[in-house]
Design an enzyme around this catalytic site. Structure first.
Site, PDB file in Angstrom:
ATOM      1  N   LYS A  14       0.363  14.666   0.876  1.00 36.37           N
ATOM      2  CA  LYS A  14      -1.025  14.913   0.446  1.00 36.37           C
ATOM      3  C   LYS A  14      -1.285  16.401   0.199  1.00 36.37           C
ATOM      4  CE  LYS A  14      -2.747  10.842   3.005  1.00 36.37           C
ATOM      5  NZ  LYS A  14      -3.399   9.962   2.008  1.00 36.37           N
TER       6      LYS A  14
ATOM      7  N   HIS B 249       0.804  -1.227   0.000  1.00 40.14           N
ATOM      8  CA  HIS B 249       0.000   0.000   0.000  1.00 40.14           C
ATOM      9  C   HIS B 249       0.831   1.269   0.000  1.00 40.14           C
ATOM     10  CE1 HIS B 249      -3.947  -1.900   0.943  1.00 40.14           C
ATOM     11  NE2 HIS B 249      -3.187  -2.791   1.554  1.00 40.14           N
TER      12      HIS B 249
ATOM     13  N   THR C 237      -8.713   6.230  -1.880  1.00 48.49           N
ATOM     14  CA  THR C 237     -10.050   5.633  -2.028  1.00 48.49           C
ATOM     15  C   THR C 237     -11.089   6.723  -1.789  1.00 48.49           C
ATOM     16  OG1 THR C 237      -9.745   4.876   0.236  1.00 48.49           O
ATOM     17  CG2 THR C 237      -9.567   3.219  -1.498  1.00 48.49           C
TER      18      THR C 237
ATOM     19  N   LYS D 151      -8.839  13.683   4.584  1.00 50.29           N
ATOM     20  CA  LYS D 151      -7.915  12.551   4.579  1.00 50.29           C
ATOM     21  C   LYS D 151      -6.900  12.776   5.680  1.00 50.29           C
ATOM     22  CE  LYS D 151      -6.846  13.755   0.202  1.00 50.29           C
ATOM     23  NZ  LYS D 151      -7.003  12.540  -0.558  1.00 50.29           N
ATOM     24  N   ARG D 152      -6.030  11.779   5.965  1.00 52.44           N
ATOM     25  CA  ARG D 152      -4.979  11.998   6.940  1.00 52.44           C
ATOM     26  C   ARG D 152      -4.121  13.195   6.515  1.00 52.44           C
ATOM     27  NH1 ARG D 152      -4.370   8.148  11.297  1.00 52.44           N
ATOM     28  NH2 ARG D 152      -2.360   9.183  11.584  1.00 52.44           N
TER      29      ARG D 152
ATOM     30  N   LYS E 141     -14.812   7.763  -3.573  1.00 53.03           N
ATOM     31  CA  LYS E 141     -16.055   8.067  -2.842  1.00 53.03           C
ATOM     32  C   LYS E 141     -16.632   9.400  -3.304  1.00 53.03           C
ATOM     33  CE  LYS E 141     -14.179   5.428   0.974  1.00 53.03           C
ATOM     34  NZ  LYS E 141     -13.271   5.490   2.126  1.00 53.03           N
TER      35      LYS E 141
HETATM   36  C1  26Q Z   1       3.692   0.667  10.090  1.00 58.75           C
HETATM   37  C2  26Q Z   1       4.646   0.371  11.039  1.00 58.75           C
HETATM   38  C3  26Q Z   1       4.529   0.845  12.332  1.00 58.75           C
HETATM   39  C4  26Q Z   1       3.417   1.610  12.672  1.00 58.75           C
HETATM   40  C5  26Q Z   1       2.445   1.887  11.711  1.00 58.75           C
HETATM   41  C6  26Q Z   1       2.584   1.427  10.423  1.00 58.75           C
HETATM   42  C7  26Q Z   1       1.564   1.735   9.408  1.00 58.75           C
HETATM   43  C8  26Q Z   1       0.210   1.733   9.727  1.00 58.75           C
HETATM   44  C9  26Q Z   1      -0.747   2.049   8.779  1.00 58.75           C
HETATM   45  C10 26Q Z   1       1.922   2.022   8.103  1.00 58.75           C
HETATM   46  C11 26Q Z   1       0.961   2.328   7.168  1.00 58.75           C
HETATM   47  C12 26Q Z   1      -0.383   2.341   7.485  1.00 58.75           C
HETATM   48  C13 26Q Z   1      -1.442   2.681   6.538  1.00 58.75           C
HETATM   49  C14 26Q Z   1      -1.241   2.946   5.270  1.00 58.75           C
HETATM   50  C15 26Q Z   1      -2.331   3.349   4.384  1.00 58.75           C
HETATM   51  O1  26Q Z   1      -3.445   3.598   4.807  1.00 58.75           O
HETATM   52  N1  26Q Z   1      -2.059   3.415   3.091  1.00 58.75           N
HETATM   53  C16 26Q Z   1      -3.065   3.813   2.134  1.00 58.75           C
HETATM   54  O2  26Q Z   1      -3.711   2.636   1.663  1.00 58.75           O
HETATM   55  C17 26Q Z   1      -4.820   2.967   0.857  1.00 58.75           C
HETATM   56  C18 26Q Z   1      -5.532   1.676   0.507  1.00 58.75           C
HETATM   57  O3  26Q Z   1      -4.785   0.953  -0.422  1.00 58.75           O
HETATM   58  C19 26Q Z   1      -4.384   3.735  -0.365  1.00 58.75           C
HETATM   59  O4  26Q Z   1      -5.531   4.119  -1.076  1.00 58.75           O
HETATM   60  C20 26Q Z   1      -3.571   4.966   0.028  1.00 58.75           C
HETATM   61  O5  26Q Z   1      -3.045   5.580  -1.132  1.00 58.75           O
HETATM   62  C21 26Q Z   1      -2.453   4.563   0.963  1.00 58.75           C
HETATM   63  O6  26Q Z   1      -1.776   5.716   1.443  1.00 58.75           O
END
Ligand code: 26Q
Length: 811
Positions: free
Chosen positions: A551, A364, A653, A545-546, A657
């Site tokens: 972004k 991702h 995503t 979004k975050r 939406k």
């Molecule tokens: C990793 C290691 C330690 C702590 C946290 C994490 C961690 C947690 C969550 C790393 C990444 C995430 C989340 C990532 C995320 O939401 N990515 C998004 O995924 C979406 C679904 O595929 C995409 O549409 C977005 O582009 C992407 O940013």
């Protein structure tokens, strides 16, 4: 005519019968489950009673689905995800089992408002953002399609923190979704697994034996996820951590009462709270333990199930497909190897083959800081046997490909690379949009791709139309149904039938009225929370979004300032009124994102207080964006901001939406924006900015940031205003750090893309003043976006990756 009346009467009789039935079930649960009377019940009492009545409608389907899988022996999908960002479940479940109208009517006869009840449910915020919400949409689609599947995750006691603003600054408060208990989850005490940690590896007759230092219990809590029309329900199984030692009696007897609870407290820490970082690898021991905890519990469950009906583990891949949602569950590979080799006596090579044929991995992100790397020293302490197996796997892989490059190793610079590990032990690795998968192939895993050609595939993300259209935007859903009949909810390509109506003035008018109603609804909800009054005739421009530098919320707020200055310079020109809406959380430790949040709030305070521009520009930033806020913001948007630096957003995503809810997009050629634009047509999409190739070229240019600023008078004056403290009275230095980074590095190319964004925003205004044109574009956006259904995405996974088929005939 008579016939129509008769059938209308019959249908309303059926409705009132359904409502009466449901009413008595609600009242029964209110009394027997909640223990309240209709005269004394609180909103929460009603909510719990209704939820139980609704759950009762799902349970038979749920049991039947399980029975079906058992008797037919269908291949099953197991979706392993650290995050499931579910939001509320009550209304979505009502819609899917077809009792929403009955529930509204039943509650009305009891003097209770359905919407109030629905809004009493806390969001299950067991995720950070896109990745977690994707997992939730996919579960719902798998149920809709009758794809036998189980989601595995963690039952966090506290989901993503609650955001509030203090003097414009983000503060975090703990979230407590389980405060009133959970109506949806069923504890399965029979499904418990002991998960080991630490300890050492012993050699017993030449065979390694892992003796964990501590063990923790994983206890299953199940939630039924029912699909559209209630034909199938899959399980979301979330693991809660507890200790095998309820109380250390010896310490208790010594009078050490706190210490006596220590084993329980440290065990529970594993499912206590969701890590709030969505893009930086925190490298924390507890995080690694959480990852192993839920992954090992899931695998014990899966293999336990498999071995009750099979005796040959070599046939595992025929019945089981395990999907790893990013690398967070990537320890699944080594754990399976451990089970095969240590517990079932397999040869290493054969174990690798079976494991690889069972696992697949979704990537991702390309952001280097988000790619998980675990220090080998930490891995040795927490999972000593797994580290040995990773080392052995690395040697095995090297022996298979002696020419392999250094960068594809599983161990480098004292770290385990979880991305390479997940890739090597998966039969398929997929990206989440066409562009992203291309970059995964060409950049992230280029060497591994050449060693394992064909392993990388693309599965463009999708969203669940039941939640994101039918629930979030009932007036648009009704308009669609009136125009093309029912059935589009599970066959979203049928939205194409709306296309001719884009030229029908009457339909355009009706479409415009639904958008307006949604804007009014949103304004009303926000004003309850103290937001300023909004002009609903204005263009609603939303970035939700975050908060992350890539972004580029910064570019949006800088443009807002430029726009404000221009209005002030020429107050009598024909300005298009705008409401700028920002929403989203920052990781608590991400200083730059927090500065951006503060800047947006500071700018909002000044602009909203300016009598000269008050009717033309408003900036709002409602705190605590979550799934349910998204359900009100997105349907009310005219303009969707998808403005990331090209090459950095894997898919997005939210972009889908907004499009499906009739907003037009201002966006870069990034992630799934590319595919959205291809489908809706370039002339119905506001494209701006550099593409990925131009981004790389620009980054290589010396002093590009300063050059871009020098070339943009508009940006210069914005920077000046911020620098002189126009938005931070009394503290002109507040944004020094932010401005320095913009002027000196500008890694995210805000300055380089600013003018293009600015010009494109003017084109947005020009378009918006012609409601007919705007609505036509918006209708075409909706009608051409059926592709972005998560049903289509899941069909892709089923055929390209999982080799599974529906258990429901025909799907
Ligand atoms: C990793 C290691 C330690 C702590 C946290 C994490 C961690 C947690 C969550 C790393 C990444 C995430 C989340 C990532 C995320 O939401 N990515 C998004 O995924 C979406 C679904 O595929 C995409 O549409 C977005 O582009 C992407 O940013």
């Amino acid at each position: 005519m008579a016939d129509t009346t008769a059938s209308a009467n019959a249908s309303s009789a059926a409705h009132s019968y359904a409502a009466e039935q449901l009413r008595s079930e609600i009242v029964r649960h209110l009394m027997l489950t909640v223990g309240a009377g209709t005269d004394t019940a609180t909103l929460t009492d009603w909510r719990i009673a209704l939820s139980h009545a609704v759950r009762d409608r799902v349970t038979p389907t749920w049991l039947e689905s399980q029975r079906h899988i058992k008797s037919q022996g269908n291949k099953q999908v197991y979706y392993l995800s650290m995050e499931f960002l579910i939001g509320r479940l009550l209304e979505d479940t009502c819609i899917n089992v077809g009792i929403r109208d009955a529930a509204v009517a039943a509650l009305a006869t009891l003097g209770v408002d359905f919407d109030d009840v629905v809004r009493d449910e806390p969001d299950a915020a067991l995720g950070n953002g896109g990745l977690g919400r994707l997992a939730a949409c996919y579960l719902e689609s798998m149920s809709t399609l009758g794809c036998p599947a189980t989601g595995y995750g963690i039952r966090y006691e506290h989901g993503l923190f609650k955001q509030s603003f203090e003097d414009g600054r983000q503060t975090e408060l703990p979230e407590d979704w389980l405060g009133h208990g959970s109506v949806w989850d069923v504890e399965r005490s029979a499904h418990r697994h002991l998960i080991g940690f630490g300890g050492g590896v012993e050699d017993v007759d030449g065979a390694p034996v892992w003796n964990p230092g501590t063990t923790i219990i994983a206890e299953a809590h199940d939630i039924a996820i029912v699909g559209w029309q209630g034909n199938w329900a899959n399980t979301l199984r979330l693991w809660a951590a507890t200790s095998p030692t309820v109380l250390d009696l010896e310490r208790f007897n010594r009078g050490d009462y706190l210490g006596a609870s220590e084993p329980e407290i440290s065990a529970r820490a594993l499912s206590r709270v969701l890590y709030p970082d969505d893009s930086s690898d925190a490298g924390k021991e507890l995080r690694l333990k959480q990852e192993y905890f839920f992954t090992a519990a899931a695998l014990a469950d899966i293999l336990g199930g498999f071995l009750t009906t099979h005796d040959d583990l070599r046939r595992l891949p025929e019945s089981v497909a395990i999907q790893m949602n990013d690398t967070h569950p990537a320890i699944a590979g080594p754990e399976l190897l451990r089970i095969f080799v240590d517990e079932h006596g397999f040869e290493f090579d054969e174990a690798v083959e079976i494991v690889t044929n069972t696992l697949s991995y979704t990537n991702h992100t390309l952001l280097p800081e988000a790619l998980e790397q675990w220090p080998t020293e930490l891995m040795a302490r927490v999972l000593p046997r797994h580290l040995q197996l990773i080392e052995q796997l690395d040697q095995w892989h090297h022996s298979q490909f002696p020419e392999r490059a250094e960068s594809v190793g599983l161990l480098a610079y004292g770290n385990v690379s979880m991305g390479n590990l997940a890739f090597v032990l998966s039969h398929h690795t997929n990206g989440v949009s066409a562009l992203h998968s291309e970059l995964v192939r060409k950049e992230l895993f280029s060497e591994l791709d050449s060693l394992h050609p064909g392993r990388i595939v693309n599965e463009t993300n999708g969203i669940a139309p039941r939640r994101w259209i039918k629930l979030a935007n009932p007036s648009l859903a009704e308009l669609i149904t009136d125009a093309i009949g029912t059935g589009w909810e599970a066959d979203l390509d049928r939205l194409a039938e709306l296309e001719p109506l884009a030229d029908d003035p009457e339909f355009r008018g009706a479409f415009g009225r639904t958008k307006n109603a949604n804007k009014i609804r949103m304004a009303a909800r926000l004003s309850q929370d103290g937001c300023p009054k909004l002009n609903t005739a204005a263009l609603f421009d939303v970035q939700a979004k975050r908060i992350h530098e890539y972004k580029r919320q910064l570019m949006n707020i800088l443009h807002t300032i430029a726009h404000w200055s221009r209005i002030k310079a020429e107050p009598n020109a024909d300005w298009v009124p705008r409401v700028k809406i920002f929403a989203g959380k920052s990781a608590p430790g991400y200083a730059m994102a927090k500065d951006i949040i503060r800047l947006i709030n500071d700018v909002a305070a000044v602009i909203n207080d300016d009598p000269q521009t008050r009717d033309l520009l408003t900036v709002i930033y409602p705190p605590n964006y979550n799934v349910s806020m998204a359900e009100t913001l997105i349907p009310a948007a005219d303009l969707s901001e998808q403005i990331s630096t090209a090459g950095m957003e894997a898919s997005g995503t939210g972009n889908m939406k907004f499009t499906l809810n009739g907003a037009l997009t201002i966006g870069t050629l990034d992630g799934a924006n590319v595919e959205i634009r291809e489908r809706v047509g370039a002339e119905h999409f506001f494209l701006f900015g550099m593409n990925t190739a131009e981004v790389s070229a620009r980054r290589a240019e010396h002093a590009h940031a300063q050059a871009a600023i020098d070339a943009s008078p508009a940006l210069q004056s914005v920077i000046e205003l911020i620098g002189e403290g126009r938005f931070s009275p009394g503290e002109p230095g507040r944004y020094c750090g932010l401005l320095d980074s913009l002027k000196q590095h500008d890694y995210f190319l805000v300055a380089s893309d600013f003018d293009s964004y600015d010009e494109t925003q003017s084109r947005v205004d020009e378009r918006f003043v012609h409601p007919d044109h705007w609505q036509r574009d918006a209708i075409l956006n909706v009608s051409r976006s059926g592709f972005f259904s998560s049903d289509r995405a899941i069909r892709g996974y089923m055929s390209d990756i999982w080799s599974t088929s529906s258990a429901l005939g025909g799907a």
